[in-house]
Design a protein around this motif. Sequence first.
Motif, PDB file in Angstrom:
ATOM      1  N   ASP B 343       0.798  -1.228   0.000  1.00 20.05           N
ATOM      2  CA  ASP B 343       0.000   0.000   0.000  1.00 20.05           C
ATOM      3  C   ASP B 343       0.828   1.275   0.000  1.00 20.05           C
ATOM      4  O   ASP B 343       0.665   2.139  -0.855  1.00 20.05           O
ATOM      5  CB  ASP B 343      -0.937   0.011   1.218  1.00 20.05           C
ATOM      6  N   LEU B 344       1.737   1.373   0.979  1.00 19.75           N
ATOM      7  CA  LEU B 344       2.462   2.633   1.162  1.00 19.75           C
ATOM      8  C   LEU B 344       3.336   2.982  -0.048  1.00 19.75           C
ATOM      9  O   LEU B 344       3.362   4.120  -0.513  1.00 19.75           O
ATOM     10  CB  LEU B 344       3.321   2.559   2.436  1.00 19.75           C
ATOM     11  N   MET B 345       4.065   2.001  -0.569  1.00 22.56           N
ATOM     12  CA  MET B 345       4.960   2.263  -1.704  1.00 22.56           C
ATOM     13  C   MET B 345       4.200   2.812  -2.904  1.00 22.56           C
ATOM     14  O   MET B 345       4.729   3.622  -3.657  1.00 22.56           O
ATOM     15  CB  MET B 345       5.728   1.005  -2.089  1.00 22.56           C
ATOM     16  N   GLY B 346       2.969   2.359  -3.057  1.00 19.46           N
ATOM     17  CA  GLY B 346       2.164   2.863  -4.163  1.00 19.46           C
ATOM     18  C   GLY B 346       1.689   4.287  -3.914  1.00 19.46           C
ATOM     19  O   GLY B 346       1.568   5.087  -4.841  1.00 19.46           O
ATOM     20  N   LEU B 347       1.449   4.601  -2.652  1.00 17.63           N
ATOM     21  CA  LEU B 347       0.945   5.925  -2.309  1.00 17.63           C
ATOM     22  C   LEU B 347       2.005   7.012  -2.476  1.00 17.63           C
ATOM     23  O   LEU B 347       1.703   8.124  -2.884  1.00 17.63           O
ATOM     24  CB  LEU B 347       0.458   5.934  -0.847  1.00 17.63           C
ATOM     25  N   ILE B 348       3.242   6.680  -2.090  1.00 18.51           N
ATOM     26  CA  ILE B 348       4.306   7.698  -2.191  1.00 18.51           C
ATOM     27  C   ILE B 348       5.413   7.189  -3.113  1.00 18.51           C
ATOM     28  O   ILE B 348       6.490   6.844  -2.682  1.00 18.51           O
ATOM     29  CB  ILE B 348       4.854   8.084  -0.795  1.00 18.51           C
ATOM     30  N   ASP B 349       5.108   7.209  -4.374  1.00 16.86           N
ATOM     31  CA  ASP B 349       6.014   6.585  -5.345  1.00 16.86           C
ATOM     32  C   ASP B 349       6.967   7.590  -5.999  1.00 16.86           C
ATOM     33  O   ASP B 349       7.728   7.229  -6.881  1.00 16.86           O
ATOM     34  CB  ASP B 349       5.218   5.814  -6.404  1.00 16.86           C
ATOM     35  N   THR B 350       6.936   8.845  -5.597  1.00 17.14           N
ATOM     36  CA  THR B 350       7.943   9.768  -6.126  1.00 17.14           C
ATOM     37  C   THR B 350       8.666  10.420  -4.962  1.00 17.14           C
ATOM     38  O   THR B 350       8.210  10.379  -3.820  1.00 17.14           O
ATOM     39  CB  THR B 350       7.311  10.896  -6.970  1.00 17.14           C
ATOM     40  N   ARG B 351       9.811  11.003  -5.293  1.00 17.15           N
ATOM     41  CA  ARG B 351      10.633  11.664  -4.302  1.00 17.15           C
ATOM     42  C   ARG B 351       9.854  12.790  -3.591  1.00 17.15           C
ATOM     43  O   ARG B 351       9.919  12.944  -2.377  1.00 17.15           O
ATOM     44  CB  ARG B 351      11.839  12.257  -5.039  1.00 17.15           C
ATOM     45  N   GLU B 352       9.087  13.535  -4.383  1.00 18.74           N
ATOM     46  CA  GLU B 352       8.330  14.655  -3.835  1.00 18.74           C
ATOM     47  C   GLU B 352       7.260  14.158  -2.865  1.00 18.74           C
ATOM     48  O   GLU B 352       7.105  14.672  -1.765  1.00 18.74           O
ATOM     49  CB  GLU B 352       7.663  15.479  -4.955  1.00 18.74           C
ATOM     50  N   LYS B 353       6.533  13.127  -3.306  1.00 20.74           N
ATOM     51  CA  LYS B 353       5.466  12.589  -2.468  1.00 20.74           C
ATOM     52  C   LYS B 353       6.040  12.057  -1.160  1.00 20.74           C
ATOM     53  O   LYS B 353       5.456  12.208  -0.099  1.00 20.74           O
ATOM     54  CB  LYS B 353       4.730  11.462  -3.199  1.00 20.74           C
ATOM     55  N   ARG B 354       7.217  11.435  -1.276  1.00 21.90           N
ATOM     56  CA  ARG B 354       7.849  10.854  -0.104  1.00 21.90           C
ATOM     57  C   ARG B 354       8.220  11.960   0.884  1.00 21.90           C
ATOM     58  O   ARG B 354       8.063  11.843   2.084  1.00 21.90           O
ATOM     59  CB  ARG B 354       9.112  10.111  -0.533  1.00 21.90           C
ATOM     60  N   LYS B 355       8.706  13.048   0.313  1.00 21.06           N
ATOM     61  CA  LYS B 355       9.138  14.179   1.129  1.00 21.06           C
ATOM     62  C   LYS B 355       7.941  14.811   1.841  1.00 21.06           C
ATOM     63  O   LYS B 355       8.031  15.226   2.994  1.00 21.06           O
ATOM     64  CB  LYS B 355       9.792  15.224   0.218  1.00 21.06           C
ATOM     65  N   GLU B 356       6.815  14.882   1.132  1.00 24.02           N
ATOM     66  CA  GLU B 356       5.634  15.530   1.705  1.00 24.02           C
ATOM     67  C   GLU B 356       4.867  14.613   2.649  1.00 24.02           C
ATOM     68  O   GLU B 356       4.063  15.075   3.456  1.00 24.02           O
ATOM     69  CB  GLU B 356       4.686  15.979   0.577  1.00 24.02           C
ATOM     70  N   SER B 357       5.126  13.325   2.526  1.00 26.12           N
ATOM     71  CA  SER B 357       4.375  12.354   3.316  1.00 26.12           C
ATOM     72  C   SER B 357       4.552  12.593   4.815  1.00 26.12           C
ATOM     73  O   SER B 357       5.622  12.909   5.289  1.00 26.12           O
ATOM     74  CB  SER B 357       4.847  10.950   2.947  1.00 26.12           C
ATOM     75  N   LYS B 358       3.423  12.401   5.549  1.00 22.00           N
ATOM     76  CA  LYS B 358       3.460  12.682   6.984  1.00 22.00           C
ATOM     77  C   LYS B 358       3.532  11.392   7.796  1.00 22.00           C
ATOM     78  O   LYS B 358       3.366  11.414   9.011  1.00 22.00           O
ATOM     79  CB  LYS B 358       2.194  13.465   7.380  1.00 22.00           C
ATOM     80  N   ILE B 359       3.724  10.280   7.122  1.00 20.67           N
ATOM     81  CA  ILE B 359       3.653   8.997   7.828  1.00 20.67           C
ATOM     82  C   ILE B 359       4.834   8.797   8.784  1.00 20.67           C
ATOM     83  O   ILE B 359       5.948   9.194   8.483  1.00 20.67           O
ATOM     84  CB  ILE B 359       3.557   7.823   6.826  1.00 20.67           C
ATOM     85  N   THR B 360       4.544   8.219   9.929  1.00 20.48           N
ATOM     86  CA  THR B 360       5.611   7.886  10.877  1.00 20.48           C
ATOM     87  C   THR B 360       5.496   6.419  11.262  1.00 20.48           C
ATOM     88  O   THR B 360       4.509   5.742  10.941  1.00 20.48           O
ATOM     89  CB  THR B 360       5.480   8.706  12.177  1.00 20.48           C
ATOM     90  N   ALA B 361       6.522   5.952  11.982  1.00 23.47           N
ATOM     91  CA  ALA B 361       6.536   4.563  12.429  1.00 23.47           C
ATOM     92  C   ALA B 361       5.338   4.282  13.354  1.00 23.47           C
ATOM     93  O   ALA B 361       4.742   3.204  13.309  1.00 23.47           O
ATOM     94  CB  ALA B 361       7.839   4.254  13.137  1.00 23.47           C
ATOM     95  N   THR B 362       4.989   5.274  14.175  1.00 21.13           N
ATOM     96  CA  THR B 362       3.857   5.099  15.104  1.00 21.13           C
ATOM     97  C   THR B 362       2.569   4.803  14.338  1.00 21.13           C
ATOM     98  O   THR B 362       1.775   3.930  14.735  1.00 21.13           O
ATOM     99  CB  THR B 362       3.655   6.379  15.934  1.00 21.13           C
ATOM    100  N   HIS B 363       2.348   5.518  13.249  1.00 26.09           N
ATOM    101  CA  HIS B 363       1.171   5.261  12.432  1.00 26.09           C
ATOM    102  C   HIS B 363       1.111   3.810  11.991  1.00 26.09           C
ATOM    103  O   HIS B 363       0.072   3.154  12.084  1.00 26.09           O
ATOM    104  CB  HIS B 363       1.177   6.143  11.170  1.00 26.09           C
TER     105      HIS B 363
END
Lengths: 481, 467
Positions: B343-363
């Motif tokens: 799921d996650l890899m598909g959601l943030i599949d570009t460098r920009e998306k990864r940078k903007e992503s707010k996901i943490t280990a706790t989530h």
Amino acid sequence: MNLKISALEFVQQVQNGNISAEDFVAKTLERIQSIDDKLHAFLFVNEKAIDQARDIDKKIKSGSKVGACFGMPISIKDNMCIKDSKTTCASKMLENFVAPYDATVITKLKEQDAVFVGKVNLDEFAMGLTTEFSAFGSSKNPWNTEYVPGGSSGGSAVSVSAFECVASLGSDTGGSVRNPASFCSVVGYKPTYGLISRYGLISYSNSIEQIGPLTRTVKDTAFMLNIISGLDPNDNTTIDNKNEDYLSGIDSGIEGKKIGIIQEMVGEGTDPTVLSATKDAISKLENLGATCEDVSLDMVKYSVAAYYTIAATEAGSNLARYDNLRYGYDFSVEGYEFNSYIAKARRNFGPEVKRRMIIGGFVPSAGHAGKYFLKAIKVKSKLTREINEAFKKFDLLIAPTVPILPFKIGEKINDPVSLFLIDINTVTANLTGKPSISVPFTISNGLPIGIQLLADSMNDKLLLQAAYALEQTITLQEVPI
Amino acid sequence: MTKIGLEIHCQLTNLKSKLFCSCKANYREFEINENICPICMGLPGSLPRLNQEAVKKATMIAMALNCTTPDKIAFFRKNYFYPDLPKNFQITQLNIYGKTSIGGTGSIIVGDKKIRITRIQLEEDPGRLIYEGSSSKNLITLVDYNRAGTPLVEIVTEPDFENPKQVRDFVNILSDLLENLEVSDPGLDGAMRSDANVSIEGGNKVEIKNIGSFHDLEKAVHFEITRQESLNSRDIQIIQETRHWDDKRKITVSSRSKEEDLDYRYFLEGDIPWIIIDPKTKENLKSNMPESISSKKERYVSKYNIPTQVATVLSSDKFYSDLFEESHTEVTAKEIANIITTDLMGLIDTREKRKESKITATHLKDLADSIQSGKISRNSAKNALYEIVKTGKNLSKVMSELDLGNVSDESELLGIIKAVIFEELKAVEEAKSNPQTINYLVGKVMQKTKGKADPKLTLDLLKKQLK
């Protein structure tokens, strides 16, 4: 007021309140004003020197902590950076270069409340041994103004010799401190490679050169060394001398010390007057309880060739940055293709610098390195092995600093090879990294002769003790200016 | 046979300072010519001050590529004039007088092919040239020295590649490896630059310079092979030359300058004494090296029983494997590995998306826990993840805001179940004789609850009702 005092005497008198730093500096500047037209030791005089000295006087009066120099007027060879002041290397290429930072030696001297009275002359980029290659005109020997003062730290030697300052800093790549010290009758010191930080010294041949003090007495040199030596994070080649105090025990004498007389430096080509002075020095050292014996360093015969090959190679690289893109003199970059720009921008180098850079482009080049540069490196390491071997047997080595007496301005300028050969006695210390000192020994027909002593690496203290012992055996005439 | 060799220049972007001064290695955040000092500008009298951390990191790279590491390293001057070079020489390394470069010969396995490393050297990056002006007549060259002195590791390979795909596989492995070592961020613009040597069967070697990214490297190699093959098929000689990669037109162009004829007059850099790297230092470096990608992968498979394919994907990307390491427990490992890779890899599949992503280990930890305890269905978890990546809100908040929680209230669920039983009388009847049919009924409940019914509770309640 008597300007003709040593650095240690100056410190004592200011400390005692006999003189003020301001008065002394003011008198020094007056003297520069009145005699430097004849000598041309100075390229720039520091107009703020008096104010700086006054501030130090205030510190003294208020009882706050004062640095060891107490406002001592010092001249600096113009190849060391002082923040916000011009640093030209006596070259048209750096005519407008204002250093944005202090060399480590300058920082250390500032911390000790030294006052810089001005920047002094040199052969352009320290390449030469007469100051005749300065782009701003030759300095004159205060003992006889028709004669060269030696070089490249000629301005330093002249300013100390003629009482235009109390001490000076020069740099020694192949004898550039010791040679003018000998020609002007002052003490000149080339420390163990790495003892003094080169950060802020404009490189000529960085693997062999060192900053060194020029002073009136051996003790003054030890005093200066105490301030400017030691490990510097800004120069990876510096060595830790554990805050050695070079003044303490300087009068320990040299009884029982073994001194080797370098045969290759007292042979053919040595002026008879210089030779007899050397013999005189040797017997004086023997009278003090040292034993002197001949020693041969076979590689010395190739040392000048090796020195010029290595120095030119490094100069070719070190001076490559002077392309005038970032600093230098007024010359617009626009409208040129890069390579033709470079060729044009570098036309402001003087003839000796051009000569050495052309050599420096050739000797390490593909196809020629094996014949020249790599051979020179071999000579350097063989010579180092030989001298290390000699220091297993001897505590010190001795030779005249320069094989000949000072000569007239213009006399040898058109004969570069004969000029090169004058370095024969001094380059060994640079190629091997050993400490070496020139002690003023005698005046012959009004021209000074210096004696050179060498010691093993990090034996700078022993070297100064021996130089001090030799210095105590002689009384010198006063400079006639 | 086609032969391709690479020279890869990799900036050590994660270091604090430049190779010889205290200016920032991360020059990208500065205005033009603001990240400079007397040393990196090569001002008269300045001396290089070696960044010991760079020596360590470069040694780690050498070790990770299975290269020999010498006991003593030395620096050399490469002398040439260029406006981006403040000293008009570059401080670099080479092996002409003994093995003094930071890394000696080594190799890594790419697919089933062994790629040999010739050497690794540590050197300074020059400044950056900016060209302005429309035509060649009014072309202006501007120089930005912010980059000058940035620590650079040059990795030189033997000509062991046979096709562009191997090149791509190699650089993928290499950038994962560099990122995993925490020495570099290969995604930064200009952090990875390459030169490539390409020759086809019977042809001369052609060097392509200035390939600004790994992405373009594969393209450049591909273009060059095609170009050479096309010449060959027309019996035109392939000349030995240097070409440049034109990244606008995506072609290689012959360089008129004879760079190969330059004499660099290499000699020892006297301002930097030889650096001793003793066995103890090497041991320390080795033991402090981050766990390698292959060791991570092996651990994921053997310890958590994660499928090899998932483990491979998860371990090779530092961003995801770090998230995994931080969030998983023995119980949730597999669940989290799945969330990340499916799921996650598909959601943030570009460098920009990864940078903007707010996901943490706790989530991730909360998500996995909630799935396993039946608080949220896998389906709803996907929706929650989407929201978390976007907003960074915590899971419980996301669940209540979007009403994603499972229907686990017994009376509520019972109502729904009764409705289903009423509507599916035939199936209910059948279920009495065929227990499999109960799944059909569960499916119906799910349909009614949009997948949010707690599956375990639904089953239990259904069974009770059917008795």
